[in-house]
Enzyme design. Structure first.
Site, PDB file in Angstrom:
ATOM      1  N   GLY A   9       0.831  -1.201   0.000  1.00 40.18           N
ATOM      2  CA  GLY A   9       0.000   0.000   0.000  1.00 40.18           C
ATOM      3  C   GLY A   9       0.861   1.245   0.000  1.00 40.18           C
ATOM      4  CB  ILE A  36      -3.846  -2.688  -5.816  1.00 42.64           C
ATOM      5  CG1 ILE A  36      -4.781  -3.628  -6.572  1.00 42.64           C
ATOM      6  CG2 ILE A  36      -4.287  -1.247  -5.946  1.00 42.64           C
ATOM      7  CD1 ILE A  36      -4.786  -5.036  -6.081  1.00 42.64           C
ATOM      8  CE1 TYR A 143      -9.249   2.526   8.259  1.00 46.30           C
ATOM      9  CE2 TYR A 143      -9.806   4.294   9.788  1.00 46.30           C
ATOM     10  CZ  TYR A 143      -8.862   3.602   9.057  1.00 46.30           C
ATOM     11  OH  TYR A 143      -7.541   3.966   9.116  1.00 46.30           O
TER      12      TYR A 143
END
Length: 318
Positions: A9, A36, A143
């Site tokens: 990430g 990604i 989250y």
């Protein structure tokens, strides 16, 4: 054995600046950035970069072996406001990416893990002022639920399997160099840009919504600091409270007016107001300061000076 780092990430809001700092600290060839997709940015262009899906155990394992990785920084996540729009995917990404890394460490393939938690682990029943390290945690967002669950798993893997995992609960983060990433505190990034470009800003939080905030330089300092600390100093294996400053949209507006006297601030609270109302207003981070020497460098005043200096020099080139 030399420290060899994998950042998963790396192209996100924190990952971008963390990658640059880690490369400067450990050497470009010792820090492998991954995400990604391959973007056209400094993370990709200024060092080793690999495309990896954080949900693919085999891809992560392959990179660990290919580069003989010792430390993993797992920064891939769907943030608060974005996660509310896609709860199932947010849970999948935030939880299973963590399980992959914890299980690889359990298998002896990673020596040390950094995994970020958040003030989102707290909820409407948490004491809002000076929120303690140990307190009621009833998060009301996807989250927050995923981060609280992650904290429990981190502590479990440390106690049961000796996994060296370290975590901090980030407050709202403010950076001049990367765009906001779909969080509830993102108004505090956008407001600086709009002060320069438009001279006015409409906040999606109400004027007195006080939230804990931190300048990105301090967040990166804390992230690397906790990873460099001797293992015996890391006494909390769920996640450490971390703090620097707390302010409201009104207060940041007043600080901006010192630099742009004609700046206009208005308010149109949206769905993010409900999220903000469930979070702490200020944080007690005594444990981080005592255990591994955490200390912030920035408050609202000197952060604002630095934000405008960098935005005008780099982003808007005045």
């Amino acid at each position: 054995m030399d420290t060899k780092i994998l950042i998963i990430g790396a192209c996100g809001q924190i990952g971008t600046e963390l990658t640059a700092k880690l490369r400067a600290t450990y050497g470009v060839n010792n820090v492998i950035a991954s995400d990604i997709r391959k973007l056209e940015n400094d993370v990709v262009n200024n060092g080793i970069f690999e495309v990896v899906n954080a949900l693919d155990y085999n891809q992560i394992e392959h990179l660990l072996e290919k580069y003989q990785i010792t430390d993993v920084y797992l920064m891939a996540a769907l943030l608060s406001a974005t996660a509310e729009k896609n709860p199932a995917f947010a849970w999948d990404l935030n939880m299973n990416s963590l399980f992959h890394v914890l299980n690889l460490a359990k298998a002896g393939k990673i020596k040390k893990i950094f995994w970020p938690s958040s003030i989102a682990v707290f909820g409407p029943t948490t004491p809002r002022q000076n929120t303690p390290q140990y307190t009621v945690m009833e998060p009301s967002t996807v989250y927050g639920i995923s981060k609280q669950t992650g904290e429990r798993w981190c502590e479990y893997y440390h106690k049961q399997y000796g996994v060296d995992v370290r975590s901090i609960r980030y407050p709202g983060l403010i950076s001049w160099s990367t765009e906001a990433g779909g969080g509830t505190t993102d108004y505090a990034v956008d407001i600086y840009h709009k002060a320069i470009t438009d001279g006015k800003f409409t906040s999606f939080l109400s004027e007195n919504s006080e939230l804990p905030m931190m300048y990105m330089d301090d967040a990166i300092k804390a992230t690397i600091g906790i990873m460099q600390a001797p293992a015996e100093q890391i006494k909390i294996r769920s996640a450490y409270n971390l703090a620097a400053m707390s302010f409201t949209p009104k207060q940041i507006g007043e600080e901006i007016k010192k630099h742009y006297p004609n700046f206009e601030l208005s308010y149109e609270p949206d769905f993010r107001q409900k999220i903000a109302d469930s979070w702490p207003a200020s944080i007690d981070d005594t444990s981080a300061r005592e255990d591994w020497g955490w200390k912030n460098d920035f408050d609202l005043e000197n952060m604002t000076v630095d934000m405008f200096k960098n935005l005008n020099e780099h982003t808007y080139k005045k």
